[in-house]
Write an enzyme that holds these catalytic residues in place. Structure first.
Site, PDB file in Angstrom:
ATOM      1  N   LYS A  75      -2.837  10.775  -3.788  1.00 36.07           N
ATOM      2  CA  LYS A  75      -1.519  10.706  -3.160  1.00 36.07           C
ATOM      3  C   LYS A  75      -1.063  12.038  -2.597  1.00 36.07           C
ATOM      4  O   LYS A  75      -0.345  12.095  -1.602  1.00 36.07           O
ATOM      5  CB  LYS A  75      -0.497  10.156  -4.161  1.00 36.07           C
ATOM      6  CG  LYS A  75      -0.738   8.672  -4.441  1.00 36.07           C
ATOM      7  CD  LYS A  75       0.057   8.156  -5.613  1.00 36.07           C
ATOM      8  CE  LYS A  75       1.528   8.080  -5.306  1.00 36.07           C
ATOM      9  NZ  LYS A  75       2.250   7.341  -6.379  1.00 36.07           N
TER      10      LYS A  75
ATOM     11  N   GLY B 160       1.279   1.921  -9.984  1.00 35.87           N
ATOM     12  CA  GLY B 160       1.981   1.125 -10.985  1.00 35.87           C
ATOM     13  C   GLY B 160       3.090   1.898 -11.684  1.00 35.87           C
ATOM     14  O   GLY B 160       3.497   1.537 -12.790  1.00 35.87           O
TER      15      GLY B 160
ATOM     16  N   GLU C  62       7.705  16.133  -5.423  1.00 29.04           N
ATOM     17  CA  GLU C  62       8.481  16.049  -4.185  1.00 29.04           C
ATOM     18  C   GLU C  62       9.958  15.883  -4.513  1.00 29.04           C
ATOM     19  O   GLU C  62      10.336  15.603  -5.654  1.00 29.04           O
ATOM     20  CB  GLU C  62       7.960  14.913  -3.271  1.00 29.04           C
ATOM     21  CG  GLU C  62       8.120  13.535  -3.827  1.00 29.04           C
ATOM     22  CD  GLU C  62       7.460  12.437  -2.976  1.00 29.04           C
ATOM     23  OE1 GLU C  62       6.525  12.702  -2.194  1.00 29.04           O
ATOM     24  OE2 GLU C  62       7.904  11.281  -3.119  1.00 29.04           O
ATOM     25  N   LYS C  63      10.776  16.054  -3.500  1.00 28.83           N
ATOM     26  CA  LYS C  63      12.216  15.882  -3.647  1.00 28.83           C
ATOM     27  C   LYS C  63      12.493  14.442  -4.079  1.00 28.83           C
ATOM     28  O   LYS C  63      11.870  13.517  -3.583  1.00 28.83           O
ATOM     29  CB  LYS C  63      12.860  16.173  -2.283  1.00 28.83           C
ATOM     30  CG  LYS C  63      14.339  15.959  -2.247  1.00 28.83           C
ATOM     31  CD  LYS C  63      15.070  17.215  -2.646  1.00 28.83           C
ATOM     32  CE  LYS C  63      16.546  16.928  -2.857  1.00 28.83           C
ATOM     33  NZ  LYS C  63      17.137  17.821  -3.857  1.00 28.83           N
TER      34      LYS C  63
ATOM     35  N   HIS D 156      13.050   1.095  -0.571  1.00 30.74           N
ATOM     36  CA  HIS D 156      11.587   1.085  -0.430  1.00 30.74           C
ATOM     37  C   HIS D 156      11.245   0.133   0.706  1.00 30.74           C
ATOM     38  O   HIS D 156      11.461  -1.069   0.604  1.00 30.74           O
ATOM     39  CB  HIS D 156      10.944   0.628  -1.747  1.00 30.74           C
ATOM     40  CG  HIS D 156       9.457   0.457  -1.668  1.00 30.74           C
ATOM     41  ND1 HIS D 156       8.568   1.137  -2.482  1.00 30.74           N
ATOM     42  CD2 HIS D 156       8.685  -0.317  -0.870  1.00 30.74           C
ATOM     43  CE1 HIS D 156       7.330   0.787  -2.180  1.00 30.74           C
ATOM     44  NE2 HIS D 156       7.378  -0.101  -1.202  1.00 30.74           N
TER      45      HIS D 156
ATOM     46  N   ASN E  11      -1.434   2.150   0.456  1.00 29.61           N
ATOM     47  CA  ASN E  11      -2.283   1.306  -0.374  1.00 29.61           C
ATOM     48  C   ASN E  11      -3.370   0.720   0.505  1.00 29.61           C
ATOM     49  O   ASN E  11      -3.085   0.068   1.510  1.00 29.61           O
ATOM     50  CB  ASN E  11      -1.463   0.201  -1.037  1.00 29.61           C
ATOM     51  CG  ASN E  11      -0.507   0.780  -2.061  1.00 29.61           C
ATOM     52  OD1 ASN E  11      -0.873   1.683  -2.802  1.00 29.61           O
ATOM     53  ND2 ASN E  11       0.712   0.286  -2.079  1.00 29.61           N
TER      54      ASN E  11
ATOM     55  N   ARG F  77      -5.481  -1.752   0.537  1.00 31.94           N
ATOM     56  CA  ARG F  77      -5.896  -3.079   0.077  1.00 31.94           C
ATOM     57  C   ARG F  77      -4.832  -4.092   0.478  1.00 31.94           C
ATOM     58  O   ARG F  77      -3.789  -3.718   1.011  1.00 31.94           O
ATOM     59  CB  ARG F  77      -6.008  -3.068  -1.444  1.00 31.94           C
ATOM     60  CG  ARG F  77      -4.714  -2.531  -2.053  1.00 31.94           C
ATOM     61  CD  ARG F  77      -4.545  -2.823  -3.501  1.00 31.94           C
ATOM     62  NE  ARG F  77      -3.563  -1.964  -4.119  1.00 31.94           N
ATOM     63  CZ  ARG F  77      -2.255  -2.179  -4.140  1.00 31.94           C
ATOM     64  NH1 ARG F  77      -1.746  -3.243  -3.553  1.00 31.94           N
ATOM     65  NH2 ARG F  77      -1.433  -1.346  -4.730  1.00 31.94           N
TER      66      ARG F  77
ATOM     67  N   VAL G 193       0.290  -7.466  -3.338  1.00 31.16           N
ATOM     68  CA  VAL G 193       0.836  -8.656  -4.008  1.00 31.16           C
ATOM     69  C   VAL G 193       1.794  -9.385  -3.057  1.00 31.16           C
ATOM     70  O   VAL G 193       1.761 -10.604  -2.921  1.00 31.16           O
ATOM     71  CB  VAL G 193       1.609  -8.257  -5.288  1.00 31.16           C
ATOM     72  CG1 VAL G 193       2.271  -9.468  -5.930  1.00 31.16           C
ATOM     73  CG2 VAL G 193       0.711  -7.551  -6.285  1.00 31.16           C
TER      74      VAL G 193
ATOM     75  N   ARG H  14       8.481 -12.508  -7.878  1.00 28.56           N
ATOM     76  CA  ARG H  14       7.319 -12.424  -8.769  1.00 28.56           C
ATOM     77  C   ARG H  14       7.702 -13.078 -10.086  1.00 28.56           C
ATOM     78  O   ARG H  14       8.624 -12.615 -10.766  1.00 28.56           O
ATOM     79  CB  ARG H  14       6.942 -10.970  -9.033  1.00 28.56           C
ATOM     80  CG  ARG H  14       6.499 -10.236  -7.790  1.00 28.56           C
ATOM     81  CD  ARG H  14       5.898  -8.896  -8.174  1.00 28.56           C
ATOM     82  NE  ARG H  14       5.617  -8.107  -6.993  1.00 28.56           N
ATOM     83  CZ  ARG H  14       4.811  -7.053  -6.973  1.00 28.56           C
ATOM     84  NH1 ARG H  14       4.217  -6.661  -8.094  1.00 28.56           N
ATOM     85  NH2 ARG H  14       4.606  -6.371  -5.866  1.00 28.56           N
TER      86      ARG H  14
HETATM   87  P1  ADP Z   1       3.202   4.080  -7.589  1.00 32.39           P
HETATM   88  O1  ADP Z   1       2.006   4.426  -6.758  1.00 32.39           O
HETATM   89  O2  ADP Z   1       3.037   4.447  -9.034  1.00 32.39           O
HETATM   90  O3  ADP Z   1       3.694   2.690  -7.364  1.00 32.39           O
HETATM   91  P2  ADP Z   1       5.045   5.227  -5.672  1.00 32.39           P
HETATM   92  O4  ADP Z   1       4.798   6.604  -5.173  1.00 32.39           O
HETATM   93  O5  ADP Z   1       4.673   4.099  -4.781  1.00 32.39           O
HETATM   94  O6  ADP Z   1       4.354   5.063  -7.097  1.00 32.39           O
HETATM   95  O7  ADP Z   1       6.580   5.070  -6.063  1.00 32.39           O
HETATM   96  C1  ADP Z   1       7.054   3.926  -6.727  1.00 32.39           C
HETATM   97  C2  ADP Z   1       8.568   3.887  -6.691  1.00 32.39           C
HETATM   98  O8  ADP Z   1       9.113   5.061  -7.277  1.00 32.39           O
HETATM   99  C3  ADP Z   1       9.188   3.841  -5.304  1.00 32.39           C
HETATM  100  O9  ADP Z   1       9.235   2.544  -4.769  1.00 32.39           O
HETATM  101  C4  ADP Z   1      10.573   4.402  -5.590  1.00 32.39           C
HETATM  102  O10 ADP Z   1      11.398   3.449  -6.202  1.00 32.39           O
HETATM  103  C5  ADP Z   1      10.294   5.484  -6.611  1.00 32.39           C
HETATM  104  N1  ADP Z   1      10.074   6.789  -5.950  1.00 32.39           N
HETATM  105  C6  ADP Z   1       8.902   7.361  -5.669  1.00 32.39           C
HETATM  106  N2  ADP Z   1       9.072   8.574  -5.076  1.00 32.39           N
HETATM  107  C7  ADP Z   1      10.403   8.777  -4.982  1.00 32.39           C
HETATM  108  C8  ADP Z   1      11.225   9.831  -4.457  1.00 32.39           C
HETATM  109  N3  ADP Z   1      10.701  10.926  -3.929  1.00 32.39           N
HETATM  110  N4  ADP Z   1      12.563   9.677  -4.513  1.00 32.39           N
HETATM  111  C9  ADP Z   1      13.125   8.565  -5.049  1.00 32.39           C
HETATM  112  N5  ADP Z   1      12.406   7.553  -5.571  1.00 32.39           N
HETATM  113  C10 ADP Z   1      11.053   7.629  -5.530  1.00 32.39           C
END
Ligand code: ADP
Length: 460
Positions: free
Chosen positions: A116, A164, A200-201, A208, A290, A292, A295, A337
């Site tokens: 990532k 996850g 990250e910030k 999302h 992702n 792939r 879901v 889901r």
């Molecule tokens: P994973 O790969 O474990 O699913 P993600 O990077 O896709 O993790 O992030 C999953 C969720 O976490 C996002 O949908 C969001 O709700 C929260 N999130 C991730 N990064 C941030 C961020 N920088 N600021 C606020 N929320 C975040």
């Protein structure tokens, strides 16, 4: 087209892939653990192979057993579904060595986007906005602290190999950083065998929004619009919809362009998803890719009319995409889901589906491997069904989903159906005012509203 596809997965997605194969006249091989003998993907497959005991490390995650199953049955391609080995570049490489096609992107791309922190750099280089944060994995807590001060609190620590929602920590203040860095790294080590963490910030109220992208082997890359997945619990999606109530046609075009630009930059082939966070001011930032099928792919299928899994097979077999990029979404689709879980405590609830009555009627789709008397095993992900509806508008889709949930009768185990019913009644959800923190304090907000309504009634 392939002659025989081995489906290296279980549950509803194994059945979904099987459906696409059957319609294309492709033979199927189901693999299963001893706990999944009675699953529908096994019942409907042309051939099936037991690949081991219930533990997924000894069955669905065991590459040598999967390769043996493919060789014994003479499968010429493997579809990995999602989860398990779907983003395992090594599995894709071993298959290539065995002359078995992989229905997905190349191992190089899986590896590049699977890290990532590297994916963030790739996005930045492609001119796609990313949140302020680290360029690489952080060497230690001191480096994390220095960067966090620069970026400004709150920040989020994430596992480079993450997924996850594991290995993630939100850090609100300096004092917590060192400890959180350690726990995030330890958790990542345990879950992914790689303790690298980046930062990250942290955005306090984003949405999302993810884009479905697709590339073929002839250099065409398209997008098929977005999915809004802001309704989450512990960073895990509960309900998804398409289109997003937050996107204007202009923002959709901008985000879609960014998604296609990034997919093109890595010569992306097959189905992929580019996840963004959309901030309150309309700025969007790349979060991860992702590599792939997801879901929640059915909501895209419903509003675009494109069978994504069919296209995965066609593209892997060399077909050129004929679907145009940026198709206007038709109507509105929502997916719930349905997990075998207690709807409030979220504890697993495996067991026998004593009653399993599926809803039907106009615009209702159920993706499930379950049936009456099926026993949901305790060893795997708790998803038992996806309920998807499609209607002309968002309000109609909400009404349709409420009706479908009411007519979905499951007895014998707990499911998240009652939780979804509550979400669909929530005034903020109905108004489309959702952020990734929508579920925080959800039960309390509901109780407060009920108390206020009761008080008003007494007064009245
Ligand atoms: P994973 O790969 O474990 O699913 P993600 O990077 O896709 O993790 O992030 C999953 C969720 O976490 C996002 O949908 C969001 O709700 C929260 N999130 C991730 N990064 C941030 C961020 N920088 N600021 C606020 N929320 C975040």
């Amino acid at each position: 087209m392939f002659k025989k596809v081995l489906i290296a997965n279980r549950g509803e997605i194994a059945l979904r892939v099987l459906q696409a194969c059957r319609e294309l006249g492709v033979q199927t091989v189901a693999v299963h653990s001893t706990a999944d003998r009675d699953s529908l993907h096994v019942v409907y497959a042309d051939e099936d192979v037991c690949i081991g005991p219930p533990a997924s490390t000894d069955s669905y995650l065991d590459i040598s057993r999967l390769i043996a199953a493919a060789e014994i049955t003479g499968a010429d391609a493997v579809h990995p579904g999602y989860g398990f080995l779907a983003e395992n570049a090594h599995f894709a490489e071993v298959l290539a060595e065995c002359n078995i096609a992989w229905i997905g992107p190349s191992p190089e791309v899986i590896r590049r986007m699977g890290d990532k922190s590297r994916a963030r750099e790739t996005a930045r280089a492609a001119g796609v906005p990313v949140l302020p944060g680290s360029k690489d994995a952080l060497p230690n807590a001191a480096a994390a602290l220095e960067l966090a001060r620069e970026v400004g609190f709150p920040v989020i620590l994430k596992a480079s190999a993450g997924g996850g929602g594991r290995g993630m920590r939100i850090v609100k203040q300096e004092e917590d950083l060192e400890k959180m860095f350690r726990t995030a790294s330890e958790e990542a080590s345990k879950a992914f065998g790689d303790g690298s963490v980046y930062l990250e910030k942290y955005l306090t109220a984003p949405r999302h929004i993810e884009f479905q992208v697709f590339g073929d082997q002839h250099g065409n890359v398209i997008h098929l619009g977005e999915r809004e997945c802001s309704v989450q619990r512990r960073h895990q999606k509960l309900l998804e919809e398409s289109p997003s109530p937050a996107l204007t046609p202009q923002l959709r075009a901008e985000m879609g362009d960014a998604a296609v630009r990034l997919a093109k930059a890595v010569d992306y082939v097959n189905a992929g998803t580019i996840e963004f966070l959309l901030d309150e001011d309309g700025s969007f930032y790349f979060m991860e890719m992702n590599t792939r099928i997801q879901v929640e792919h059915p909501v895209t299928e419903m509003v675009t009319g494109v069978d994504l899994v069919r296209w995965q097979l066609l593209v892997a077999a060399g077909a050129e995409l004929t679907v145009p990029s940026g198709l206007e979404p038709r109507g509105h689709a929502i997916e719930c889901r349905i997990n075998a879980e207690h709807p409030e405590k979220f504890t697993p609830s495996p067991g026998c589906l004593e009653t399993f009555h599926l809803p039907g009627g106009p615009g209702v789709r159920v993706d499930t491997h379950g049936y009456e008397d099926y026993i949901v095993p305790p060893y795997y992900d708790s998803l038992v069904s996806k309920l998807i509806v499609h209607a002309g508008s968002r309000p109609e889709a909400i009404a349709r989903m409420q009706r479908a949930l009411e007519f979905f009768v499951v007895e014998g185990i707990h499911t998240t159906i009652p939780l979804h019913q509550k979400i669909l009644q929530d005034p903020e959800f109905v108004a489309g005012q959702i952020t990734t923190r929508f579920m925080e304090g959800f039960a309390e907000r509901r109780a407060q509203r009920a108390a206020a309504a009761e008080a008003a009634e007494k007064e009245g």
